[in-house]
Enzyme design. Structure first.
Site, PDB file in Angstrom:
ATOM      1  N   ASN A   4     -64.763 -28.160  82.798  1.00  0.00           N
ATOM      2  CA  ASN A   4     -63.500 -28.798  82.420  1.00  0.00           C
ATOM      3  C   ASN A   4     -63.895 -30.000  81.564  1.00  0.00           C
ATOM      4  O   ASN A   4     -64.396 -30.997  82.074  1.00  0.00           O
ATOM      5  CB  ASN A   4     -62.771 -29.232  83.688  1.00  0.00           C
ATOM      6  CG  ASN A   4     -61.358 -29.728  83.468  1.00  0.00           C
ATOM      7  OD1 ASN A   4     -60.760 -30.277  84.380  1.00  0.00           O
ATOM      8  ND2 ASN A   4     -60.790 -29.570  82.293  1.00  0.00           N
ATOM      9  N   CYS A  32     -56.252 -36.213  87.105  1.00  0.00           N
ATOM     10  CA  CYS A  32     -57.212 -35.160  86.769  1.00  0.00           C
ATOM     11  C   CYS A  32     -58.439 -35.363  87.642  1.00  0.00           C
ATOM     12  O   CYS A  32     -59.167 -36.342  87.479  1.00  0.00           O
ATOM     13  CB  CYS A  32     -57.578 -35.215  85.287  1.00  0.00           C
ATOM     14  SG  CYS A  32     -58.837 -33.988  84.820  1.00  0.00           S
ATOM     15  N   ASN A  87     -61.348 -33.599  87.968  1.00  0.00           N
ATOM     16  CA  ASN A  87     -62.621 -33.556  87.254  1.00  0.00           C
ATOM     17  C   ASN A  87     -62.773 -34.762  86.341  1.00  0.00           C
ATOM     18  O   ASN A  87     -63.865 -35.294  86.160  1.00  0.00           O
ATOM     19  CB  ASN A  87     -62.735 -32.258  86.449  1.00  0.00           C
ATOM     20  CG  ASN A  87     -62.903 -31.038  87.335  1.00  0.00           C
ATOM     21  OD1 ASN A  87     -63.686 -31.037  88.277  1.00  0.00           O
ATOM     22  ND2 ASN A  87     -62.143 -29.997  87.053  1.00  0.00           N
ATOM     23  N   ASN A 131     -48.920 -26.969  87.022  1.00  0.00           N
ATOM     24  CA  ASN A 131     -50.204 -26.287  86.941  1.00  0.00           C
ATOM     25  C   ASN A 131     -50.134 -25.091  87.886  1.00  0.00           C
ATOM     26  O   ASN A 131     -49.717 -25.231  89.043  1.00  0.00           O
ATOM     27  CB  ASN A 131     -51.328 -27.225  87.377  1.00  0.00           C
ATOM     28  CG  ASN A 131     -51.366 -28.501  86.550  1.00  0.00           C
ATOM     29  OD1 ASN A 131     -51.811 -28.518  85.425  1.00  0.00           O
ATOM     30  ND2 ASN A 131     -50.873 -29.592  87.136  1.00  0.00           N
ATOM     31  N   GLU A 147     -53.441 -24.643  83.298  1.00  0.00           N
ATOM     32  CA  GLU A 147     -53.002 -26.034  83.346  1.00  0.00           C
ATOM     33  C   GLU A 147     -51.890 -26.292  82.332  1.00  0.00           C
ATOM     34  O   GLU A 147     -51.974 -25.871  81.181  1.00  0.00           O
ATOM     35  CB  GLU A 147     -54.182 -26.977  83.073  1.00  0.00           C
ATOM     36  CG  GLU A 147     -55.221 -26.986  84.179  1.00  0.00           C
ATOM     37  CD  GLU A 147     -56.155 -28.169  84.072  1.00  0.00           C
ATOM     38  OE1 GLU A 147     -55.649 -29.312  83.942  1.00  0.00           O
ATOM     39  OE2 GLU A 147     -57.381 -27.966  84.110  1.00  0.00           O
ATOM     40  N   ARG A 148     -50.881 -27.013  82.780  1.00  0.00           N
ATOM     41  CA  ARG A 148     -49.776 -27.363  81.883  1.00  0.00           C
ATOM     42  C   ARG A 148     -50.313 -28.218  80.732  1.00  0.00           C
ATOM     43  O   ARG A 148     -51.115 -29.124  80.913  1.00  0.00           O
ATOM     44  CB  ARG A 148     -48.673 -28.111  82.641  1.00  0.00           C
ATOM     45  CG  ARG A 148     -49.131 -29.404  83.281  1.00  0.00           C
ATOM     46  CD  ARG A 148     -47.983 -30.180  83.886  1.00  0.00           C
ATOM     47  NE  ARG A 148     -48.473 -31.452  84.425  1.00  0.00           N
ATOM     48  CZ  ARG A 148     -47.715 -32.439  84.822  1.00  0.00           C
ATOM     49  NH1 ARG A 148     -46.404 -32.330  84.761  1.00  0.00           N
ATOM     50  NH2 ARG A 148     -48.240 -33.555  85.286  1.00  0.00           N
ATOM     51  N   CYS A 194     -60.392 -27.214  87.682  1.00  0.00           N
ATOM     52  CA  CYS A 194     -59.332 -28.210  87.853  1.00  0.00           C
ATOM     53  C   CYS A 194     -59.494 -28.816  89.236  1.00  0.00           C
ATOM     54  O   CYS A 194     -59.311 -28.128  90.246  1.00  0.00           O
ATOM     55  CB  CYS A 194     -57.959 -27.563  87.699  1.00  0.00           C
ATOM     56  SG  CYS A 194     -56.567 -28.686  87.997  1.00  0.00           S
ATOM     57  N   GLY A 195     -59.859 -30.088  89.290  1.00  0.00           N
ATOM     58  CA  GLY A 195     -60.115 -30.738  90.566  1.00  0.00           C
ATOM     59  C   GLY A 195     -58.885 -30.884  91.423  1.00  0.00           C
ATOM     60  O   GLY A 195     -58.899 -30.583  92.628  1.00  0.00           O
ATOM     61  N   THR A 196     -57.779 -31.371  90.831  1.00  0.00           N
ATOM     62  CA  THR A 196     -56.552 -31.489  91.617  1.00  0.00           C
ATOM     63  C   THR A 196     -56.054 -30.111  92.037  1.00  0.00           C
ATOM     64  O   THR A 196     -55.495 -29.945  93.125  1.00  0.00           O
ATOM     65  CB  THR A 196     -55.453 -32.221  90.827  1.00  0.00           C
ATOM     66  OG1 THR A 196     -55.221 -31.534  89.586  1.00  0.00           O
ATOM     67  CG2 THR A 196     -55.835 -33.668  90.556  1.00  0.00           C
TER      68      THR A 196
END
Length: 299
Positions: A13, A75, A77, A219, A236-237, A245-247
């Site tokens: 990412n 975010c 990452n 997302n 991801e949006r 994607c960490g979240t």
């Protein structure tokens, strides 16, 4: 004039990181789009401008903008990448082992491991998940409960390929998690083998991301539960599919636990690598690497 930048990534990412600690840097949306263009620019999922901290004790503020020029609340990452930038460039002492980082989703506390003055891996307390529909936001009612926590666990969105059954979570930004039944999906949704890896996210991702029930878009995570943990891909949006994607990984663990598919800790496997996610009493903890690719000047 040239804009000095550092290209960095967390599990693929990737970000263009700009130093705004000692000088004013303001990039309009069209410049962010140009820099992130993978054919005519540097190429990235977004731009992070590292700015002075806003809260007492914080080392910096992570100003993250998606590749389409829209600001992002959070975010995961990007948080680890920003921490690495701060350590590697001397803004945070490598031996300190921890720092506070301001984000649009609040202050995040990180602990990290450094080798020869460079950050290799970090653990971030991403804070507690937000399950209230209005706060995610999603136009739906809570339909499920787990240990007193009410949440949107089965939101059906009709598509031309059938209904997608989504669990909704915010980790500072909105996520909708789909535990996909690979064998139940039509053959037309696969580009190649019938598997999570063969699922054509370029077709179904935009439909779900922009569904009317998500007033700020969302997302979208596509997940299967395997013996070695949770496997996911993410659309991801404002970006499209990313390698990690960490979240999103945090949201996937939360949704899996709430729906009885996982315990409170699990490895989450993404195309770019693996994150360790642990939901504790004080928040969801994410552990993973961050890396520098190169530095350069954007003219």
């Amino acid at each position: 004039m040239g804009l000095t930048f550092t290209k960095m990534h967390g599990l693929g990412n990737d970000f263009v990181v700009v130093d705004g600690m000692n000088s004013r840097v303001d990039l309009p949306a069209d410049q962010v789009e140009a820099i992130c263009d993978r054919h005519r620019g540097v190429g990235a999922d977004g731009v992070i401008t590292v700015r002075p901290g806003r809260s007492q004790g914080s080392s910096a503020f992570m100003d993250y903008i998606n590749a389409d020029g829209t600001p992002a609340q959070m975010c995961g990452n990007g948080v680890r990448v920003t921490a690495k930038y701060l350590v590697d460039h001397g803004y945070v002492a490598p031996e300190s082992g921890e720092l506070l980082l301001d984000t649009r989703a609040g202050v995040k506390r990180l602990t990290f491991e450094a080798n020869r003055g460079r950050l290799d891996q970090a653990t971030v307390n991403m804070g507690p998940p937000e399950l209230d529909p209005a706060s995610i936001p999603v136009r739906a009612d809570s339909d499920s409960a787990h240990r007193g926590m009410r949440f949107v666990g089965s939101l059906a969105i009709d598509t031309q390929w059938g209904a997608a059954d989504l669990a909704c979570v915010s980790m500072g930004n909105p996520h909708a998690v789909w535990f996909v039944g690979i064998e139940t999906l039509p053959e037309t949704l696969f580009a190649g083998e019938r598997s999570l890896q063969g699922l054509d996210l370029t077709r179904v991702g935009p439909v779900l991301e922009s569904a009317p029930v998500f007033p700020e878009k969302a997302n979208i995570e596509f997940v299967t539960v395997e013996d070695d943990g949770l496997h996911m891909r993410v659309y991801e949006r404002g970006v499209g599919e990313t390698l990690a994607c960490g979240t999103g990984a945090c949201a996937v663990l939360v949704a899996a636990y709430l729906t009885g598919r996982s315990g409170p800790s699990s490895d989450v496997h993404l195309p770019g690598g693996t994150l360790a996610i642990d939901w504790r009493d004080d928040g969801v903890y994410m552990t993973g690497p961050a890396a520098t690719v190169y530095s350069g000047t954007w003219n």
